[in-house]
Write a protein that holds these residues in place. Structure first.
Motif, short mmCIF file in Angstrom:
data_model
loop_
_atom_site.label_atom_id
_atom_site.label_comp_id
_atom_site.label_asym_id
_atom_site.label_seq_id
_atom_site.Cartn_x
_atom_site.Cartn_y
_atom_site.Cartn_z
N PHE A 134 0.84 -1.20 0.00
CA PHE A 134 0.00 0.00 0.00
C PHE A 134 0.87 1.24 0.00
CE2 PHE A 134 -3.05 3.20 1.12
CZ PHE A 134 -4.21 2.76 0.53
N VAL A 135 0.43 2.24 -0.78
CA VAL A 135 1.14 3.51 -0.90
C VAL A 135 0.22 4.63 -0.42
CG1 VAL A 135 2.34 5.08 -2.46
CG2 VAL A 135 2.31 2.62 -2.95
N ASP A 136 0.68 5.41 0.53
CA ASP A 136 -0.10 6.53 1.04
C ASP A 136 0.86 7.67 1.37
OD1 ASP A 136 -2.04 8.18 2.71
OD2 ASP A 136 -3.25 6.38 2.41
N ASP A 137 0.34 8.89 1.42
CA ASP A 137 1.17 10.03 1.78
C ASP A 137 1.04 10.38 3.26
OD1 ASP A 137 -0.83 12.97 1.05
OD2 ASP A 137 -1.50 10.92 1.41
N ARG A 138 0.32 9.55 4.00
CA ARG A 138 0.11 9.81 5.43
C ARG A 138 0.56 8.61 6.25
NH1 ARG A 138 -3.54 14.15 6.81
NH2 ARG A 138 -3.59 13.05 8.81
N LEU A 139 1.49 8.85 7.14
CA LEU A 139 1.99 7.79 8.00
C LEU A 139 0.90 7.28 8.94
CD1 LEU A 139 4.60 6.26 8.51
CD2 LEU A 139 5.22 8.00 10.21
N ASP A 140 0.01 8.16 9.40
CA ASP A 140 -1.05 7.72 10.31
C ASP A 140 -1.99 6.72 9.62
OD1 ASP A 140 -1.99 9.92 8.73
OD2 ASP A 140 -3.59 10.33 10.17
N VAL A 141 -2.21 6.87 8.33
CA VAL A 141 -3.04 5.91 7.59
C VAL A 141 -2.31 4.57 7.51
CG1 VAL A 141 -4.04 5.34 5.34
CG2 VAL A 141 -4.30 7.64 6.27
N LEU A 142 -1.04 4.61 7.15
CA LEU A 142 -0.27 3.37 7.03
C LEU A 142 -0.23 2.61 8.35
CD1 LEU A 142 2.68 4.62 4.80
CD2 LEU A 142 0.73 3.20 4.09
N ALA A 143 -0.27 3.32 9.47
CA ALA A 143 -0.24 2.68 10.78
C ALA A 143 -1.46 1.79 11.01
CB ALA A 143 -0.12 3.73 11.88
N TYR A 144 -2.59 2.14 10.43
CA TYR A 144 -3.81 1.32 10.57
C TYR A 144 -3.73 0.02 9.79
CZ TYR A 144 -6.26 5.45 12.42
OH TYR A 144 -6.66 6.52 13.17
N LEU A 145 -2.87 -0.05 8.78
CA LEU A 145 -2.88 -1.16 7.82
C LEU A 145 -1.96 -2.30 8.27
CD1 LEU A 145 -2.73 0.95 4.53
CD2 LEU A 145 -4.72 0.35 5.94
N ASP A 146 -2.23 -2.86 9.44
CA ASP A 146 -1.31 -3.86 9.99
C ASP A 146 -1.40 -5.22 9.29
OD1 ASP A 146 -3.76 -4.56 11.07
OD2 ASP A 146 -3.09 -4.50 13.15
N THR A 147 -2.36 -5.44 8.40
CA THR A 147 -2.39 -6.68 7.62
C THR A 147 -1.66 -6.54 6.29
OG1 THR A 147 -4.49 -6.19 6.52
CG2 THR A 147 -4.61 -7.39 8.62
N VAL A 148 -1.21 -5.32 5.97
CA VAL A 148 -0.50 -5.07 4.71
C VAL A 148 1.00 -5.26 4.97
CG1 VAL A 148 0.02 -3.37 2.92
CG2 VAL A 148 -2.29 -3.49 3.90
N GLU A 149 1.61 -6.18 4.24
CA GLU A 149 3.01 -6.53 4.48
C GLU A 149 3.98 -5.42 4.12
OE1 GLU A 149 4.07 -10.58 3.16
OE2 GLU A 149 1.94 -10.74 2.70
N HIS A 150 3.72 -4.70 3.04
CA HIS A 150 4.64 -3.68 2.53
C HIS A 150 3.92 -2.34 2.48
CE1 HIS A 150 7.35 -6.93 1.26
NE2 HIS A 150 6.26 -7.55 0.87
N ARG A 151 4.36 -1.40 3.32
CA ARG A 151 3.72 -0.08 3.40
C ARG A 151 4.73 0.99 3.01
NH1 ARG A 151 1.21 -0.91 9.32
NH2 ARG A 151 2.74 -2.58 9.41
N TYR A 152 4.30 1.86 2.07
CA TYR A 152 5.18 2.88 1.51
C TYR A 152 4.62 4.27 1.78
CZ TYR A 152 7.02 -1.16 -0.91
OH TYR A 152 7.57 -2.39 -1.19
N LEU A 153 5.45 5.10 2.38
CA LEU A 153 5.10 6.50 2.61
C LEU A 153 5.62 7.29 1.43
CD1 LEU A 153 3.95 8.71 4.48
CD2 LEU A 153 6.25 8.85 5.51
N PHE A 154 4.70 7.84 0.63
CA PHE A 154 5.07 8.57 -0.58
C PHE A 154 5.07 10.06 -0.29
CE2 PHE A 154 4.26 10.61 -4.67
CZ PHE A 154 5.27 10.04 -5.42
N LEU A 155 6.21 10.70 -0.49
CA LEU A 155 6.35 12.12 -0.17
C LEU A 155 6.48 13.00 -1.41
CD1 LEU A 155 8.85 11.69 2.80
CD2 LEU A 155 6.37 12.06 2.91
N GLY A 156 6.33 12.43 -2.60
CA GLY A 156 6.53 13.18 -3.83
C GLY A 156 5.39 14.07 -4.26
N GLY A 157 4.21 13.91 -3.67
CA GLY A 157 3.07 14.73 -4.06
C GLY A 157 2.62 15.69 -2.98
#
Length: 196
Positions: A134-157
């Protein structure tokens, strides 16, 4: 604020839970829209997604080509957009995607667009869809996704910055779609049956 090194992932990331007998691992990508596909500019600007001309908001550089490639390989049509939006922003998002021929240009089916009302609601959608990346620009969103093996914080946008030492061990950060595409491709083995 110093930015975390691009592409760095710390050891100790969690694995997805066991999903039952007969389940096979198929890499599936989830992507946020705002700040990942659609560039976020100041809310006061007319061409921001929240201004008076949302269709003129630019795409993040490289997103169309990268997603078109990733949709073919390694995700083989398993790419979903998962966005937090109320009714107005959801309508603007759909309009923007169609205005920019997003679905034709990337090969992602329009039926793979999912909206949630709260950021934490992305987690059950990801679990239901079997999203592994999963790719998101918010770390707080990625924190909820504990069943997702690979989490990417995208800072380019966005104008977001990550302070040194503040990136959790389960997140990888990147700021370009070219770099992100390379990281995603590296994270998927050549034969999907061989889990990373």
């Amino acid at each position: 604020m110093a930015r975390q090194r691009v592409g760095q992932q710390r050891p100790g990331g969690k694995r997805a839970p066991y999903r039952g007998p007969g389940w096979t691992w198929s890499p599936t990508l989830g992507v946020d829209v705002g700040g990942v596909i659609v560039a976020l500019s100041g809310r006061d600007e007319d061409t921001s997604f929240f201004g008076s001309r949302p269709l003129e908001t630019p795409a993040v550089a490289g997103v169309f080509d990268a997603l078109a490639t990733l949709t073919v390989e390694p995700f083989a049509g398993r790419v979903h957009l998962v966005s937090k939006a109320g009714p107005k922003v959801a309508a603007n998002t759909r309009a923007w995607l169609f205005h920019h021929d997003f679905f034709d240009r990337t090969g992602i089916p329009a039926a793979h667009l999912h909206f949630v009302r709260e950021r934490r609601d992305k987690a059950p959608v990801c679990q239901r869809l079997g999203i592994t990346h999963f790719v998101d620009d918010r770390l707080d969103v990625l924190a909820y996704l504990d069943t997702v093996e690979h989490r990417y914080l995208f800072l380019g946008g966005t104008d977001e910055q990550v302070q040194d030492g503040s990136l959790p061990d389960w997140a990888t950060t990147t700021d370009t779609w070219a770099g992100l595409a390379a990281l995603l491709a590296e994270s998927v083995p050549t034969q999907a049956g061989n889990r990373p």
